[in-house]
Motif scaffolding. Structure first.
Motif, PDB file in Angstrom:
ATOM      1  N   ARG A 249     -18.313  -3.562   1.815  1.00 32.29           N
ATOM      2  CA  ARG A 249     -19.006  -2.942   0.688  1.00 32.29           C
ATOM      3  C   ARG A 249     -18.065  -2.164  -0.227  1.00 32.29           C
ATOM      4  NH1 ARG A 249     -24.803  -0.436   2.759  1.00 32.29           N
ATOM      5  NH2 ARG A 249     -25.618  -2.340   3.718  1.00 32.29           N
ATOM      6  N   VAL A 250     -17.165  -1.380   0.348  1.00 30.34           N
ATOM      7  CA  VAL A 250     -16.343  -0.494  -0.480  1.00 30.34           C
ATOM      8  C   VAL A 250     -14.855  -0.767  -0.386  1.00 30.34           C
ATOM      9  CG1 VAL A 250     -18.056   1.347  -0.381  1.00 30.34           C
ATOM     10  CG2 VAL A 250     -16.218   1.276   1.316  1.00 30.34           C
ATOM     11  N   GLY A 251     -14.427  -1.653   0.528  1.00 26.51           N
ATOM     12  CA  GLY A 251     -13.011  -1.958   0.663  1.00 26.51           C
ATOM     13  C   GLY A 251     -12.322  -1.098   1.705  1.00 26.51           C
ATOM     14  N   PRO A 252     -11.198  -1.571   2.238  1.00 24.76           N
ATOM     15  CA  PRO A 252     -10.490  -0.853   3.300  1.00 24.76           C
ATOM     16  C   PRO A 252      -9.934   0.500   2.869  1.00 24.76           C
ATOM     17  CG  PRO A 252      -9.808  -3.151   3.190  1.00 24.76           C
ATOM     18  CD  PRO A 252     -10.604  -2.882   1.960  1.00 24.76           C
ATOM     19  N   ASN A 253      -9.500   0.610   1.606  1.00 25.17           N
ATOM     20  CA  ASN A 253      -8.879   1.858   1.174  1.00 25.17           C
ATOM     21  C   ASN A 253      -9.827   3.044   1.304  1.00 25.17           C
ATOM     22  OD1 ASN A 253      -6.406   0.759   0.603  1.00 25.17           O
ATOM     23  ND2 ASN A 253      -6.754   0.522  -1.585  1.00 25.17           N
ATOM     24  N   ILE A 254     -11.057   2.876   0.837  1.00 22.80           N
ATOM     25  CA  ILE A 254     -12.029   3.963   0.912  1.00 22.80           C
ATOM     26  C   ILE A 254     -12.509   4.150   2.340  1.00 22.80           C
ATOM     27  CG2 ILE A 254     -14.316   4.713   0.159  1.00 22.80           C
ATOM     28  CD1 ILE A 254     -13.805   3.337  -2.497  1.00 22.80           C
ATOM     29  N   ALA A 255     -12.774   3.043   3.034  1.00 19.50           N
ATOM     30  CA  ALA A 255     -13.270   3.135   4.406  1.00 19.50           C
ATOM     31  C   ALA A 255     -12.288   3.874   5.313  1.00 19.50           C
ATOM     32  CB  ALA A 255     -13.545   1.735   4.954  1.00 19.50           C
TER      33      ALA A 255
END
Length: 300
Positions: A249-255
């Motif tokens: 949903r939000v990508g690895p960077n944010i997760a």
């Protein structure tokens, strides 16, 4: 992939660090009962048995598992076979505070690996968010006394944890590949079972080597059985399900920033189960970690 961080997605990404903090507590409790790599193998073998009734169709001819076995083998190696095995190994020679400190570098590794190998752009707000979130973790690890960080010494276990963190970062980026059939991708249980199927083979091979090269033994008890059931259902199945959906949903960077909640949850669990009184620095750390998450999720 939606880069906006909604409340529902944020809640989904809070679940994995909460369960992983419990995994660390349980792992310490059974450390003397079962060897570390064998523990990793047993938890995923149980998880596989639980997933079979939910997604056994992935083993049918034409499901796409055989055609895409290389991708699932890599995902299984990084996410199932390596990460927790390396973490358990790290705790054999390193202290929990060192291991947690190294794991707190995950947002930095996630940004770096995404930029180097996956053509991901890195914004200034993400870099600032990484610094703010890591600062929050350092507050927890130092118990609000920064001089405690100056006496840390690196041991082989710290290197194991660096490798574990890099493996998890690569795994998270590979989740965005979408190279498997939609029939597997759309079914979370099937997607996880496809990874676990290969991950159990990897972790089984690693566990076999552990029994050959060490004096490994297992002290079976009802307590160990309950611990294995927890780490198989919570930190394995539920946490992986929530993490995979959140990353998509939000990508690895944010997760990755949500992973830094793990030390904070671990401190809270220590208060609940070990009788340790919460301190003001826990509130400061929480504010810094959440601030880093909010800052990093802002679009440029």
């Amino acid at each position: 992939m939606n880069q906006r961080l909604t409340p529902a997605t944020a809640l989904m990404l809070v679940v994995p660090p909460l369960l992983w903090a419990g995994n660390a507590v349980v792992g310490r409790m059974v450390n003397a009962m079962v060897p570390p790599i064998t523990l990793n193998f047993l938890r995923w073998a149980i998880a596989l048995l639980i997933l079979l009734p939910l997604a056994g169709q992935v083993y049918r001819p034409g499901s796409g598992l055989g055609a895409h076995w290389r991708r699932f083998a890599i995902l299984g190696l990084l996410g199932v076979g390596m990460y927790n095995a390396l973490q358990y190994l790290a705790l054999q020679s390193s202290t929990p505070i060192n291991v947690t400190l190294v794991a707190a570098s995950m947002p930095v590794w996630m940004l770096l690996i995404g930029w180097l190998f996956f053509r991901a752009s890195v914004s200034r707000t993400q870099v600032a968010g990484a610094a703010l979130s890591v600062a929050g973790v350092l507050v927890v690890l130092s118990r609000g006394q920064w001089q405690q960080l100056l006496v840390l010494r690196l041991v082989p276990g710290d290197l194991f944890m660096v490798l574990a963190t890099i493996a998890w970062s690569v795994y998270s980026w590979l989740l965005l590949g979408r190279k498997e059939p939609e029939s597997i991708r759309a079914d979370w249980a099937a997607f996880l079972l496809a990874q676990v199927s290969f991950g159990v083979l990897w972790s089984g091979a690693f566990a076999a080597a552990e029994w050959v090269w060490t004096d490994a033994r297992i002290d079976w008890s009802w307590g160990l059985g309950a611990a294995l059931l927890y780490v198989a259902v919570g930190p394995a199945i539920i946490a992986f399900r929530c993490w995979g959906a959140g990353v998509q949903r939000v990508g690895p960077n944010i997760a990755a920033f949500f992973n830094n909640l793990t030390p904070l949850f671990a401190a809270m669990m220590s208060s609940a189960f070990l009788g340790e009184t919460p301190h003001a620095y826990h509130a400061v750390a929480f504010a810094l970690i959440v601030g880093g998450i909010v800052l990093s999720s802002r679009t440029r």
